[in-house]
Design an enzyme around this catalytic site. Sequence first.
Site, PDB file in Angstrom:
ATOM      1  N   GLU A 128      -5.533  12.530   3.009  1.00  0.00           N
ATOM      2  CA  GLU A 128      -5.610  11.106   2.671  1.00  0.00           C
ATOM      3  C   GLU A 128      -6.102  10.353   3.902  1.00  0.00           C
ATOM      4  O   GLU A 128      -5.390  10.214   4.889  1.00  0.00           O
ATOM      5  CB  GLU A 128      -4.246  10.579   2.238  1.00  0.00           C
ATOM      6  CG  GLU A 128      -4.283   9.126   1.794  1.00  0.00           C
ATOM      7  CD  GLU A 128      -2.931   8.619   1.329  1.00  0.00           C
ATOM      8  OE1 GLU A 128      -2.899   7.566   0.671  1.00  0.00           O
ATOM      9  OE2 GLU A 128      -1.910   9.267   1.626  1.00  0.00           O
ATOM     10  N   ARG A 225     -10.714 -15.873  -7.175  1.00  0.00           N
ATOM     11  CA  ARG A 225     -11.385 -16.360  -5.968  1.00  0.00           C
ATOM     12  C   ARG A 225     -12.013 -17.714  -6.306  1.00  0.00           C
ATOM     13  O   ARG A 225     -12.848 -17.795  -7.212  1.00  0.00           O
ATOM     14  CB  ARG A 225     -12.469 -15.379  -5.495  1.00  0.00           C
ATOM     15  CG  ARG A 225     -11.919 -14.073  -4.927  1.00  0.00           C
ATOM     16  CD  ARG A 225     -12.986 -13.316  -4.112  1.00  0.00           C
ATOM     17  NE  ARG A 225     -14.113 -12.909  -4.908  1.00  0.00           N
ATOM     18  CZ  ARG A 225     -14.188 -11.759  -5.582  1.00  0.00           C
ATOM     19  NH1 ARG A 225     -13.162 -10.911  -5.532  1.00  0.00           N
ATOM     20  NH2 ARG A 225     -15.264 -11.467  -6.274  1.00  0.00           N
ATOM     21  N   ASP A 276       4.587  11.063  -3.088  1.00  0.00           N
ATOM     22  CA  ASP A 276       4.089  10.413  -1.869  1.00  0.00           C
ATOM     23  C   ASP A 276       5.190  10.445  -0.800  1.00  0.00           C
ATOM     24  O   ASP A 276       5.370   9.497  -0.024  1.00  0.00           O
ATOM     25  CB  ASP A 276       3.650   8.979  -2.143  1.00  0.00           C
ATOM     26  CG  ASP A 276       2.733   8.419  -1.052  1.00  0.00           C
ATOM     27  OD1 ASP A 276       2.290   9.197  -0.184  1.00  0.00           O
ATOM     28  OD2 ASP A 276       2.485   7.199  -1.059  1.00  0.00           O
ATOM     29  N   LEU A 308       6.021  -1.422   1.369  1.00  0.00           N
ATOM     30  CA  LEU A 308       6.606  -0.083   1.308  1.00  0.00           C
ATOM     31  C   LEU A 308       5.762   0.869   2.140  1.00  0.00           C
ATOM     32  O   LEU A 308       4.537   0.764   2.178  1.00  0.00           O
ATOM     33  CB  LEU A 308       6.671   0.412  -0.135  1.00  0.00           C
ATOM     34  CG  LEU A 308       7.473  -0.451  -1.119  1.00  0.00           C
ATOM     35  CD1 LEU A 308       7.399   0.140  -2.527  1.00  0.00           C
ATOM     36  CD2 LEU A 308       8.913  -0.582  -0.679  1.00  0.00           C
ATOM     37  N   GLY A 310       6.398   4.428   2.017  1.00  0.00           N
ATOM     38  CA  GLY A 310       6.330   5.710   1.320  1.00  0.00           C
ATOM     39  C   GLY A 310       7.671   6.022   0.700  1.00  0.00           C
ATOM     40  O   GLY A 310       8.666   5.337   0.946  1.00  0.00           O
TER      41      GLY A 310
END
Length: 389
Positions: A128, A225, A276, A308, A310
């Site tokens: 990753e 936006r 994860d 967070l 993990g």
Amino acid sequence: MLTQIINGHILTPQGWLKDGSVLVDDGKILEVTNSDLAVIGAKAIDAKGMYIVPGFISMHSHGGGGYDFTDATPEAFQAIVQAHLKHGATSIFPTLSSTTFDVLRQAVAVCDELMQKPDSVVMGLHIEGPYLNKKMAGTQWGDFLKDPDPEEYIPLLESTQCIKRWDISPELPGAHDFARFTSGRGILTAITHTEAEYPEIKSAFEAGFTHAAHFYNAMPGFHKRREYKYEGTVESVYLMDNMTVEVIADGVHLPATILKLVYKLKGVEKTCLVTDALKYAAYNGRTIDDSRYVIEDGVCKLADHQTLAGSIASMDKLVQTMVKSAGIPLADAVRMASETPAAVIGVADRKGTLQKGKDADIVILDKDVNVRCVFSYGKMVEGTNTLIH
């Protein structure tokens, strides 16, 4: 040893089979049958009316048992594997977070060695980063983040066959060339830590990005936006019918309502459950000693409580959450932890379902979806024999 597992509800590709048996020998499933008559010469394992399901496929886990895969040592890899194996993860793809290519090469060497061992639980490597959008990657990996560089990734990939998955941000310069190269080698290529909208996701999918890592996390949804509204990465992934997703179903990263929504819109065949997990998953040792993080509410957070970091979940926790919190049928929750990830990451010929000829990776769950026994290649995993004793 010839083994016969009897007296349980067996999850087969056709559905639940009651009062049948699973016959195992030499690490393989010999037969799944609707007969529970004793087989001469077989050791009988009484499942006592519990659920007999395929072993879980852990396709996104950074660590556990007090170790991280970026430690890049055999000791770390083995400790993490053993920690998660006791929770039903009978196949593991070690995940390396963004780091240097020197560390990646060290981890590749360890992974290559472990994959050569008989009955290995390590099935391949998952990387990753470090090719991540800095605005979406948080502060953990800032020193390592960069744009895709073919002079780095091509030599690494040509040096090994162990890398089975690689996640990057698809909007980076050179990301599509990266995806064409990796997907062309049969490597699962996933979007992650991204702010891409529909045109980018569509072109990324066409380039080879076929999977979305930790869906909903580190990616925007519908937003505005100025006076105009735009679809986010989340809606764009939903619109890609053939793009698979994974969710961190620890009950914290995503609420039960979102887990239900993913299940409803993407379905069992396109949704994988992943932990994860960080080094503090499946770990009963000393408390966290890194000032950047805190463990709170059953999850690891950045110390400033802004995001967070993990999970500390194991695969069995994911199945429990899907069943108990999200109201998903047990069979479907198990499939998303076994059959679907096996198909997505390319090991369905050996793993993911209880069928004749496949590896005898088997988990027995009680009525509360707790792991009571784990078999890896037909051998009972030490510390998981509460069913028998």
